[in-house]
Design a protein around this motif. Sequence first.
Motif, PDB file in Angstrom:
ATOM      1  N   ARG A   1      29.576  19.026  29.815  1.00 48.09           N
ATOM      2  CA  ARG A   1      29.903  20.285  30.483  1.00 48.09           C
ATOM      3  C   ARG A   1      30.750  21.126  29.553  1.00 48.09           C
ATOM      4  O   ARG A   1      31.617  20.629  28.870  1.00 48.09           O
ATOM      5  N   GLU A   2      30.502  22.403  29.564  1.00 51.78           N
ATOM      6  CA  GLU A   2      31.258  23.327  28.726  1.00 51.78           C
ATOM      7  C   GLU A   2      32.365  23.976  29.544  1.00 51.78           C
ATOM      8  O   GLU A   2      32.124  24.448  30.644  1.00 51.78           O
ATOM      9  N   GLY A   3      33.559  23.999  29.026  1.00 51.20           N
ATOM     10  CA  GLY A   3      34.655  24.731  29.641  1.00 51.20           C
ATOM     11  C   GLY A   3      35.105  24.171  30.976  1.00 51.20           C
ATOM     12  O   GLY A   3      34.747  23.069  31.375  1.00 51.20           O
ATOM     13  N   GLU A   4      35.877  24.962  31.657  1.00 53.37           N
ATOM     14  CA  GLU A   4      36.419  24.590  32.963  1.00 53.37           C
ATOM     15  C   GLU A   4      35.443  24.977  34.064  1.00 53.37           C
ATOM     16  O   GLU A   4      34.587  25.832  33.875  1.00 53.37           O
ATOM     17  N   GLU A   5      35.620  24.369  35.212  1.00 54.93           N
ATOM     18  CA  GLU A   5      34.816  24.752  36.368  1.00 54.93           C
ATOM     19  C   GLU A   5      35.177  26.176  36.768  1.00 54.93           C
ATOM     20  O   GLU A   5      36.344  26.549  36.755  1.00 54.93           O
ATOM     21  N   ARG A   6      34.158  26.930  37.098  1.00 56.34           N
ATOM     22  CA  ARG A   6      34.404  28.296  37.553  1.00 56.34           C
ATOM     23  C   ARG A   6      34.242  28.346  39.062  1.00 56.34           C
ATOM     24  O   ARG A   6      33.307  27.764  39.606  1.00 56.34           O
ATOM     25  N   PRO A   7      35.109  29.044  39.739  1.00 51.74           N
ATOM     26  CA  PRO A   7      34.942  29.166  41.191  1.00 51.74           C
ATOM     27  C   PRO A   7      33.710  30.005  41.505  1.00 51.74           C
ATOM     28  O   PRO A   7      33.318  30.871  40.711  1.00 51.74           O
ATOM     29  N   LEU A   8      33.104  29.742  42.638  1.00 48.34           N
ATOM     30  CA  LEU A   8      31.957  30.535  43.067  1.00 48.34           C
ATOM     31  C   LEU A   8      32.426  31.946  43.417  1.00 48.34           C
ATOM     32  O   LEU A   8      33.544  32.123  43.901  1.00 48.34           O
ATOM     33  N   PRO A   9      31.591  32.948  43.159  1.00 47.90           N
ATOM     34  CA  PRO A   9      31.990  34.305  43.521  1.00 47.90           C
ATOM     35  C   PRO A   9      32.174  34.422  45.036  1.00 47.90           C
ATOM     36  O   PRO A   9      31.470  33.774  45.802  1.00 47.90           O
ATOM     37  N   ARG A  10      33.124  35.217  45.428  1.00 46.25           N
ATOM     38  CA  ARG A  10      33.373  35.427  46.855  1.00 46.25           C
ATOM     39  C   ARG A  10      32.518  36.583  47.354  1.00 46.25           C
ATOM     40  O   ARG A  10      32.355  37.590  46.661  1.00 46.25           O
ATOM     41  N   PHE A  11      31.998  36.455  48.562  1.00 49.50           N
ATOM     42  CA  PHE A  11      31.211  37.523  49.165  1.00 49.50           C
ATOM     43  C   PHE A  11      32.067  38.783  49.250  1.00 49.50           C
ATOM     44  O   PHE A  11      33.208  38.743  49.713  1.00 49.50           O
ATOM     45  N   GLY A  12      31.533  39.880  48.749  1.00 46.81           N
ATOM     46  CA  GLY A  12      32.245  41.148  48.798  1.00 46.81           C
ATOM     47  C   GLY A  12      33.155  41.399  47.612  1.00 46.81           C
ATOM     48  O   GLY A  12      33.835  42.430  47.565  1.00 46.81           O
TER      49      GLY A  12
END
Length: 81
Positions: free
Chosen positions: A41-52
Amino acid sequence: MGKITVQMKDPKLAEVLASTRAGDEVELKDGDAVVGSFVRREGEERPLPRFGSMKGLIHLDDSFFDPLPEEELRAWEGRDP
């Protein structure tokens, strides 16, 4: 199952993780069936985009909703011009 922590007591596991760190994909098999894999895996985990979260950043002109000209509509539908 989520995340697990690995302690390097098994030499084969250490070899598999070293191979994964080098960029190789290592398949996990049960007999002849592949049941999973180890991949780097590359880099850190990214949070999922929030609706809106993009609200107010994208603006469409009213003409966006106008019917397409016949020539462009044919091109989108894959019909001959």
